[in-house]
Design an enzyme around this catalytic site. Structure first.
Site, short mmCIF file in Angstrom:
data_model
loop_
_atom_site.label_atom_id
_atom_site.label_comp_id
_atom_site.label_asym_id
_atom_site.label_seq_id
_atom_site.Cartn_x
_atom_site.Cartn_y
_atom_site.Cartn_z
N ASP A 18 114.05 108.78 11.07
CA ASP A 18 115.25 109.62 11.05
C ASP A 18 114.88 111.08 11.24
O ASP A 18 113.83 111.53 10.79
CB ASP A 18 115.96 109.41 9.70
CG ASP A 18 117.41 109.88 9.75
OD1 ASP A 18 117.90 110.24 10.85
OD2 ASP A 18 118.06 109.88 8.69
N GLY A 21 117.38 114.32 15.83
CA GLY A 21 118.41 115.29 16.22
C GLY A 21 118.18 116.63 15.55
O GLY A 21 118.25 117.69 16.18
N ARG A 31 119.31 116.99 21.98
CA ARG A 31 118.91 115.87 21.10
C ARG A 31 117.88 114.96 21.77
O ARG A 31 116.99 114.43 21.12
CB ARG A 31 120.15 115.05 20.71
CG ARG A 31 121.07 115.78 19.76
CD ARG A 31 122.28 114.91 19.42
NE ARG A 31 121.89 113.72 18.68
CZ ARG A 31 121.69 113.68 17.37
NH1 ARG A 31 121.83 114.77 16.63
NH2 ARG A 31 121.36 112.56 16.79
N HIS A 35 114.43 112.77 20.54
CA HIS A 35 114.14 111.33 20.72
C HIS A 35 112.84 111.14 21.49
O HIS A 35 112.06 110.25 21.19
CB HIS A 35 115.31 110.65 21.44
CG HIS A 35 116.58 110.64 20.64
ND1 HIS A 35 116.61 110.35 19.29
CD2 HIS A 35 117.88 110.89 20.99
CE1 HIS A 35 117.87 110.42 18.84
NE2 HIS A 35 118.65 110.76 19.86
N LEU A 129 98.32 93.31 14.95
CA LEU A 129 99.51 93.90 14.32
C LEU A 129 100.74 93.29 14.97
O LEU A 129 100.78 93.14 16.19
CB LEU A 129 99.53 95.42 14.54
CG LEU A 129 100.81 96.14 14.11
CD1 LEU A 129 100.85 96.31 12.59
CD2 LEU A 129 100.93 97.52 14.77
C1 FPP Z 1 117.30 108.87 14.20
O1 FPP Z 1 117.37 110.24 14.48
C2 FPP Z 1 116.63 108.16 15.26
C3 FPP Z 1 117.25 107.30 16.14
C4 FPP Z 1 118.69 107.04 16.11
C5 FPP Z 1 116.54 106.60 17.20
C6 FPP Z 1 115.08 106.37 17.01
C7 FPP Z 1 114.44 106.46 18.36
C8 FPP Z 1 113.20 106.89 18.60
C9 FPP Z 1 112.24 107.23 17.55
C10 FPP Z 1 112.71 107.08 20.01
C11 FPP Z 1 112.62 105.88 20.86
C12 FPP Z 1 112.09 104.67 20.18
C13 FPP Z 1 111.21 103.82 20.75
C14 FPP Z 1 110.81 102.57 20.04
C15 FPP Z 1 110.59 104.10 22.02
P1 FPP Z 1 118.79 110.93 14.57
O2 FPP Z 1 119.15 111.05 16.00
O3 FPP Z 1 119.80 110.18 13.75
O4 FPP Z 1 118.45 112.31 13.92
P2 FPP Z 1 119.42 113.25 13.07
O5 FPP Z 1 119.85 112.47 11.86
O6 FPP Z 1 118.54 114.40 12.74
O7 FPP Z 1 120.57 113.61 13.96
#
Ligand code: FPP
Length: 236
Positions: A18, A21, A31, A35, A129
């Site tokens: 998490d 963003g 954003r 990612h 793994l």
């Molecule tokens: C949460 O951050 C994260 C996600 C919704 C997506 C997770 C994706 C990745 C780590 C990248 C791609 C993954 C792979 C496996 C290649 P958020 O966007 O909710 O952050 P915020 O709460 O700060 O807005």
């Protein structure tokens, strides 16, 4: 039920990644930059898991609620996932990583669903793994789907037990997580592995996912090693 014991290394670590963003916003970036950087942290987490002899690593990469985000962000995440798969699969395979996907992969379209299946087949015999990617995953939906599968399989109400019910979940055959990590300071389970996390230890960190590194993973494992797991039993 397991005895009250302290295992120094968790066999299965699950992570709610998490803060992508917020990481981007703090740097004045879109954003998608968060990612993208988050995908690099995925690689670091896999390396750390391998180095610490963790056997299962489950990553919450896309929740069933994430479909409610703007179409452009969903497209960015889908693109990143595809790109990640294509660029990293050969190396993951060479390193002995087995890939498993849980969730409703078909919602990403037939082509990507097939690519994910091919990756699972390719890596099926790898033992170092097991990397479980939760994609379009929701814990409640998983439990409802499992109930439906049990009914369809003809299981009678009094035959259903906690043990055989687990065989109808996406995670059948995968041991339950010992440790859940959530980054970014949020302290919620957010519909992740609701059944499987029943006895997991939980470790929260304020670190935003794109900044997560091997040192953070080691800190989580160190904290885990200091805990006494009772599984509801009395201390020994
Ligand atoms: C949460 O951050 C994260 C996600 C919704 C997506 C997770 C994706 C990745 C780590 C990248 C791609 C993954 C792979 C496996 C290649 P958020 O966007 O909710 O952050 P915020 O709460 O700060 O807005």
């Amino acid at each position: 039920m397991a005895d009250a014991v302290s295992h120094s290394v968790p066999s299965h670590v699950a992570i709610i990644m998490d803060g992508n963003g917020r990481w981007a916003a703090a740097k004045g970036l879109p954003r998608v930059a968060g990612h993208r950087e988050g995908a690099k942290a995925v690689r670091r987490a896999i390396e750390a898991a391998v180095n610490h002899n963790v056997r299962y690593l489950t990553l919450f990469a896309f929740s069933s609620e994430n479909w409610q985000r703007p179409v452009s962000e969903v497209q960015d995440l889908t693109f990143l996932l595809k790109h990640y798969l294509r660029s990293e699969l050969a190396e993951l395979h060479a390193e002995g990583v087995q890939l498993k996907v849980i969730g409703e992969r078909e919602r990403f379209g037939e082509a990507l669903a097939q690519e994910l299946e091919a990756a699972e087949r390719l890596t099926a015999n790898n033992k170092r793994l097991t990397l479980v990617l939760a994609l379009s995953y929701g814990g409640r939906a998983e439990i409802v789907a499992a109930v439906r599968r049990a009914i369809a399989a003809g299981v009678k109400p009094d035959e259903l037990t906690e043990q055989n019910f687990a065989n109808f979940l996406f995670t059948a055959g995968i041991p339950e997580p010992d440790l859940l990590i959530r980054t970014s300071g949020e302290q919620r389970v957010s519909n992740f592995l609701l059944w499987q996390l029943a006895y997991a230890e939980i470790w929260f960190t304020k670190v935003l996912w794109p900044d997560f590194c091997g040192r953070d993973f080691a800190d989580a494992l160190e904290d885990y090693a200091s805990r006494e797991r009772r599984f509801g039993a009395r201390p020994v």
